[in-house]
Design a protein around this motif. Structure first.
Motif, PDB file in Angstrom:
ATOM      1  N   ASN A 186      -8.780   2.130  -4.510  1.00  0.00           N
ATOM      2  CA  ASN A 186      -9.415   0.827  -4.684  1.00  0.00           C
ATOM      3  C   ASN A 186      -9.950   0.243  -3.378  1.00  0.00           C
ATOM      4  N   ASP A 187      -9.882   0.998  -2.292  1.00  0.00           N
ATOM      5  CA  ASP A 187     -10.241   0.478  -0.968  1.00  0.00           C
ATOM      6  C   ASP A 187      -9.493  -0.825  -0.690  1.00  0.00           C
ATOM      7  N   ALA A 188      -8.177  -0.773  -0.831  1.00  0.00           N
ATOM      8  CA  ALA A 188      -7.359  -1.960  -0.550  1.00  0.00           C
ATOM      9  C   ALA A 188      -6.942  -1.969   0.921  1.00  0.00           C
ATOM     10  N   ASP A 189      -6.623  -3.148   1.420  1.00  0.00           N
ATOM     11  CA  ASP A 189      -6.070  -3.293   2.776  1.00  0.00           C
ATOM     12  C   ASP A 189      -4.552  -3.311   2.715  1.00  0.00           C
ATOM     13  N   LEU A 190      -4.047  -3.726   1.549  1.00  0.00           N
ATOM     14  CA  LEU A 190      -2.602  -3.905   1.408  1.00  0.00           C
ATOM     15  C   LEU A 190      -2.207  -3.677  -0.048  1.00  0.00           C
ATOM     16  N   VAL A 191      -1.174  -2.869  -0.230  1.00  0.00           N
ATOM     17  CA  VAL A 191      -0.571  -2.708  -1.563  1.00  0.00           C
ATOM     18  C   VAL A 191       0.926  -2.892  -1.339  1.00  0.00           C
ATOM     19  N   GLU A 192       1.450  -4.010  -1.776  1.00  0.00           N
ATOM     20  CA  GLU A 192       2.826  -4.373  -1.426  1.00  0.00           C
ATOM     21  C   GLU A 192       3.690  -4.589  -2.658  1.00  0.00           C
ATOM     22  N   ILE A 193       4.864  -3.963  -2.648  1.00  0.00           N
ATOM     23  CA  ILE A 193       5.813  -4.137  -3.743  1.00  0.00           C
ATOM     24  C   ILE A 193       7.041  -4.814  -3.164  1.00  0.00           C
ATOM     25  N   ASN A 194       7.298  -6.032  -3.579  1.00  0.00           N
ATOM     26  CA  ASN A 194       8.450  -6.770  -3.050  1.00  0.00           C
ATOM     27  C   ASN A 194       8.949  -7.757  -4.095  1.00  0.00           C
ATOM     28  N   PRO A 195       9.932  -7.405  -4.869  1.00  0.00           N
ATOM     29  CA  PRO A 195      10.798  -6.243  -4.679  1.00  0.00           C
ATOM     30  C   PRO A 195      10.401  -5.011  -5.485  1.00  0.00           C
ATOM     31  N   LEU A 196      10.667  -3.867  -4.811  1.00  0.00           N
ATOM     32  CA  LEU A 196      10.819  -2.615  -5.547  1.00  0.00           C
ATOM     33  C   LEU A 196      12.313  -2.638  -5.855  1.00  0.00           C
ATOM     34  N   ILE A 219      -1.828  -7.100  -3.954  1.00  0.00           N
ATOM     35  CA  ILE A 219      -2.884  -6.207  -3.460  1.00  0.00           C
ATOM     36  C   ILE A 219      -4.012  -7.043  -2.869  1.00  0.00           C
ATOM     37  N   THR A 220      -4.443  -6.644  -1.687  1.00  0.00           N
ATOM     38  CA  THR A 220      -5.616  -7.270  -1.075  1.00  0.00           C
ATOM     39  C   THR A 220      -6.696  -6.200  -0.984  1.00  0.00           C
ATOM     40  N   LEU A 221      -7.869  -6.519  -1.507  1.00  0.00           N
ATOM     41  CA  LEU A 221      -8.965  -5.548  -1.511  1.00  0.00           C
ATOM     42  C   LEU A 221      -9.907  -5.816  -0.346  1.00  0.00           C
ATOM     43  N   ASP A 222     -10.507  -4.757   0.135  1.00  0.00           N
ATOM     44  CA  ASP A 222     -11.481  -4.884   1.218  1.00  0.00           C
ATOM     45  C   ASP A 222     -12.797  -5.412   0.632  1.00  0.00           C
ATOM     46  N   ASP A 223     -13.172  -6.625   1.018  1.00  0.00           N
ATOM     47  CA  ASP A 223     -14.393  -7.251   0.478  1.00  0.00           C
ATOM     48  C   ASP A 223     -15.620  -6.370   0.690  1.00  0.00           C
ATOM     49  N   LEU A 226     -16.150  -3.731  -1.983  1.00  0.00           N
ATOM     50  CA  LEU A 226     -16.138  -4.105  -3.404  1.00  0.00           C
ATOM     51  C   LEU A 226     -17.301  -3.517  -4.185  1.00  0.00           C
ATOM     52  N   GLU A 227     -18.437  -3.363  -3.527  1.00  0.00           N
ATOM     53  CA  GLU A 227     -19.574  -2.853  -4.300  1.00  0.00           C
ATOM     54  C   GLU A 227     -19.398  -1.401  -4.721  1.00  0.00           C
ATOM     55  N   ARG A 228     -18.423  -0.728  -4.104  1.00  0.00           N
ATOM     56  CA  ARG A 228     -18.128   0.641  -4.555  1.00  0.00           C
ATOM     57  C   ARG A 228     -17.267   0.652  -5.817  1.00  0.00           C
ATOM     58  N   HIS A 229     -16.738  -0.523  -6.178  1.00  0.00           N
ATOM     59  CA  HIS A 229     -15.828  -0.613  -7.331  1.00  0.00           C
ATOM     60  C   HIS A 229     -16.274  -1.742  -8.248  1.00  0.00           C
TER      61      HIS A 229
END
Ligand code: GDP
Ligand code: MN
Length: 391
Positions: A186-196, A219-223, A226-229
């Motif tokens: 997804n071209d994300a900058d951050l994918v965070e699981i809290n809590p796993l 999840i934070t996506l790279d702006d 975005l046009e790729r998704h």
């Protein structure tokens, strides 16, 4: 672009990660209906969670458990009435409540310093990771992904053992590698699981099993990607953006708000930087960086003017246009149109050179705009006008 927990969870599910089921509810009645379904399906309790784009919802009263449809409706009403860190709660997530044995932190992060994706984990999950990082940095495990090969299973095993997840090795490896896959997909900058979390589940025959589940997702996506998704744009939440940023994006303007008093409208990023430097050199402070881009037509100029004037600190405006593809007369027409609509009168100095500058000069003169020949002169006049307004 930040996306809501429920949307982030969909992206995790798409990569095969273990996420408990959920429903999104906009009203207490919808939350009740969802709770009825999950409770009827065997859940002992449901969890109701505010969907707002800020962390720390738990502490702010935005995460609550309910044991009956009535209670779910009531806590959903409470949560939907909340404002968390200034953001009103418009919807909640409802899902079967997990029976948590232990909480962990696991995230894939774009680390700009090492120019890599890194996987960060901690056995001290659930709490804010920034606090753990500040107080006990040794409690955070960091393992970089390979730029080409990604996060290979052996690295996932290293992570699992260092977090004390040896008893859940296979699941932990699948989750760690899955986070990095979610990030790249997804071209994300951050994918965070809290809590796993290690959660306890009781099967119909009464046997108890423990397994890993992603209970929260951010999840934070790279702006810029975005046009790729094309599908991801639909996940944009209105609260994600400040209204000025949204107006700028929709008008196709590059706009960055600053702290000063002189609004700047310029075409071209380099010229915009130079203009800001010259405003500073003349003793003023720019209120923004604004690049209207090449070939801007009158409506874009008018949109830019509205953005500048929406900032109450702006008490003078400097327009600096170097006409190449952009036509000076188009910009002049845009300025005239903008001034007709404008509700607040702010002194403006305009300098337009290059393509159709002569036509622009005629239009501006007829409309009695204040113009300047050179950029130094324009900057000095704008600063004087701003200082005059303050005095
Ligand atoms: P955040 O505070 O915004 O990060 O929201 P989280 O989704 O992480 O929830 C905060 C805390 O609520 C978690 O760390 C858990 O302790 C608790 N929590 C969340 N979901 C559940 C659940 O399904 N069951 C139980 N028992 N607690 C939960
Ligand atoms: Mn959380």
């Amino acid at each position: 672009m930040k996306i809501q927990e429920a949307d982030a969870k969909s992206l995790l599910v798409a990569q095969g990660l273990p996420v408990p089921p959920w429903a999104v509810a906009h009203t207490p009645a919808e939350a009740r209906a969802a709770a009825e379904r999950f409770l009827g399906g065997g859940a002992g309790k449901v969890v109701v969670k505010a969907q707002v784009l800020v962390g720390g919802r738990g502490k702010a009263g935005g995460v609550k458990l309910a044991g009956s449809p009535d209670e779910a409706e009531r806590v959903a009403a409470e949560i939907l009435a909340l404002e968390i860190k200034g953001i009103p709660v418009r919807k909640v997530l409802v899902g079967p409540a997990a029976d948590i044995v232990k909480e962990f932190y696991l995230a894939a992060v774009l680390d700009r310093a090492s120019k890599r994706v890194i996987v960060m984990g901690s056995a001290e999950g659930g709490v804010e990771i920034e606090a753990v990082a500040a107080e006990r940095p040794e409690a955070i495990v960091t393992i970089p992904a390979h730029p080409i090969a990604g996060f290979l299973p052996y690295k996932g095993r290293q992570m699992a053992f260092r977090l004390g997840l040896g008893a859940h090795l296979k699941e932990a490896v699948a989750i760690a590698t899955g986070l990095v896959r979610t990030m790249t997909a997804n071209d994300a900058d951050l994918v965070e699981i809290n809590p796993l979390a290690i959660v306890r589940e009781i099967a119909e025959d009464g046997t108890v099993a423990e397994r890993l589940q992603c209970l929260d997702a951010k999840i934070t996506l790279d702006d810029s990607a975005l046009e790729r998704h094309p599908g991801l744009e639909a996940l944009r939440d209105p609260d994600d953006e400040d209204p000025a940023d949204r107006a700028a994006r929709e008008a196709g303007l590059t706009f960055i708000k600053l702290d000063g008093t002189i609004g700047c409208m310029v075409n071209g990023a380099g010229l915009a930087m130079t203009t800001m430097d010259l405003v500073k050199r003349a003793g003023g402070e720019p209120a923004n960086f604004l690049d209207i881009g090449g070939g801007a037509r009158a409506d874009k100029v008018a949109a830019a003017m509205r953005l500048i004037l929406a900032d109450p600190k702006v008490d003078a405006i400097l327009v600096n246009i170097f006409g190449g593809i952009t036509r000076g007369d188009e910009v002049a027409r845009g300025l005239i149109e903008a001034r007709e609509q404008q509700e607040r009168d702010v002194p403006m100095v305009v300098r337009i050179v290059g393509t159709n500058a002569a036509e622009a000069a005629v239009l501006l003169r007829e409309a009695q705009f204040h113009t300047a020949e050179t950029l130094d002169d324009a900057a000095a006049q704008a600063v004087a006008a701003s200082k005059g307004a303050v005095a």
